[in-house]
Design an enzyme around this catalytic site. Structure first.
Site, PDB file in Angstrom:
ATOM      1  CD  GLU A 178     -23.732  18.046 -26.835  1.00 31.35           C
ATOM      2  OE1 GLU A 178     -22.893  18.150 -27.753  1.00 31.35           O
ATOM      3  OE2 GLU A 178     -23.766  17.067 -26.064  1.00 31.35           O
ATOM      4  CE  LYS A 215     -20.215  19.259 -25.422  1.00 29.63           C
ATOM      5  NZ  LYS A 215     -19.621  17.969 -25.019  1.00 29.63           N
TER       6      LYS A 215
END
Length: 297
Positions: A178, A215
């Site tokens: 992420e 992400k």
């Protein structure tokens, strides 16, 4: 078929989105306050975590929160160590709800340098991964933050993420990488271009059996991350809401084909501790449905 293969197949073949229920120590008071539980309701961390676990348990056990629309859920370690209705939280998700469990493993962020915030070191990661694997956890999540379009900082950030990701792959789990771009960054689009280049560079260095998820912040241009979506080492690209209002987050998500939601704050914004179950379940379903619909594009 083993549990891991069943979970992997679910992501490859079925529709749904990921519920990010992984606010940890620093963000828990805010999550509780949004839920209607103020700081005077607890006097120490243990009481605070008991209350947030009650909130999460209510969400997870709700009939509105099911594997028909929610394909995965991200927990933090405190939740992993607790039970829901007499069963380990991750096992409850998988066995009772058909929802694939993930575990947040990062320990927070370093101070900003070169326009980014790298992850802090993650001591004891191998032991944590072993514990997660024993509880049928499929994957992990770790977050860094990009503030500016600094090529040096973004390269460092992505390299750090992939170095840890390889350790997680070796433990038999799928890491969610992420690299969040701050939606308020004055250089957001330029940062996205640099980030995509670095992501593709690192993805191409992975071996065939090193599978990851990405992400990302919802991009300025529709379908900006399609090369990542199509990459053979990427199980799924998911998007964080990042502070966008729910309507804008869903609209942006709809524009990005093959990308699914991994929303946290917006998922629980209309849930309150004092709600009757019928109202709580209706509010949760009303939030889940448009996120699910936007994730199907």
């Amino acid at each position: 078929m083993q549990t891991f293969e069943k979970q992997l197949n679910r992501f490859k073949t079925e529709l749904g989105f990921i519920a990010a229920l992984d606010q940890s120590g620093g963000s828990t008071p805010t999550a509780l306050k949004t839920y209607g539980v103020n700081e005077d309701a607890y006097s120490n961390d243990e009481e605070m975590f008991n209350l947030v676990h009650a909130m999460r348990s209510r969400t997870i056990t709700s009939p509105s929160f099911g594997g028909d629309r929610v394909i995965g859920a991200i927990l933090f370690e405190n939740t992993l160590d607790r039970e829901i209705e007499g069963k380990a939280s991750s096992l409850y998700l998988w066995e009772e709800k058909n929802i694939v469990p993930f575990l947040k493993v990062d320990k927070g962020l370093e101070a900003q340098a070169d326009g980014v915030q790298l992850m802090k070191d993650i001591p004891g990661l191998d032991a944590l991964l072993k514990k997660a694997k024993a509880k049928n956890v499929f994957g992990t999540k770790m977050r860094s933050v990009i503030k500016l379009a600094d090529p040096v900082g973004i390269q460092k950030l992505v390299e750090q993420q992939f170095n840890v990701a390889k350790q997680i792959c070796a433990a038999g789990l799928v890491p969610i990488i992420e690299p969040e771009i701050d939606i308020h960054s004055p250089e957001k689009a330029a940062a996205e271009a640099l980030l995509k280049t670095e992501l593709l560079k690192q993805l191409d260095l992975l071996s065939n059996n090193e599978l990851v998820m990405l992400k990302i912040s919802l991009p300025e241009s529709a379908n900006f991350y399609q090369e990542c979506v199509a990459h053979p080492n990427v199980v799924k690209v998911v998007a964080l809401s990042g502070g966008y209002p729910i309507e804008e987050a869903n609209n942006r998500l709809t524009e990005n084909n093959g990308v699914i939601a991994s929303f946290s704050r917006v998922l629980t914004n209309n849930l309150f501790s004092g709600q009757a179950d019928i109202d709580f379940n209706a509010a949760l379903s009303a939030t889940i449905e448009p996120i699910y619909t936007a994730s199907k594009t």
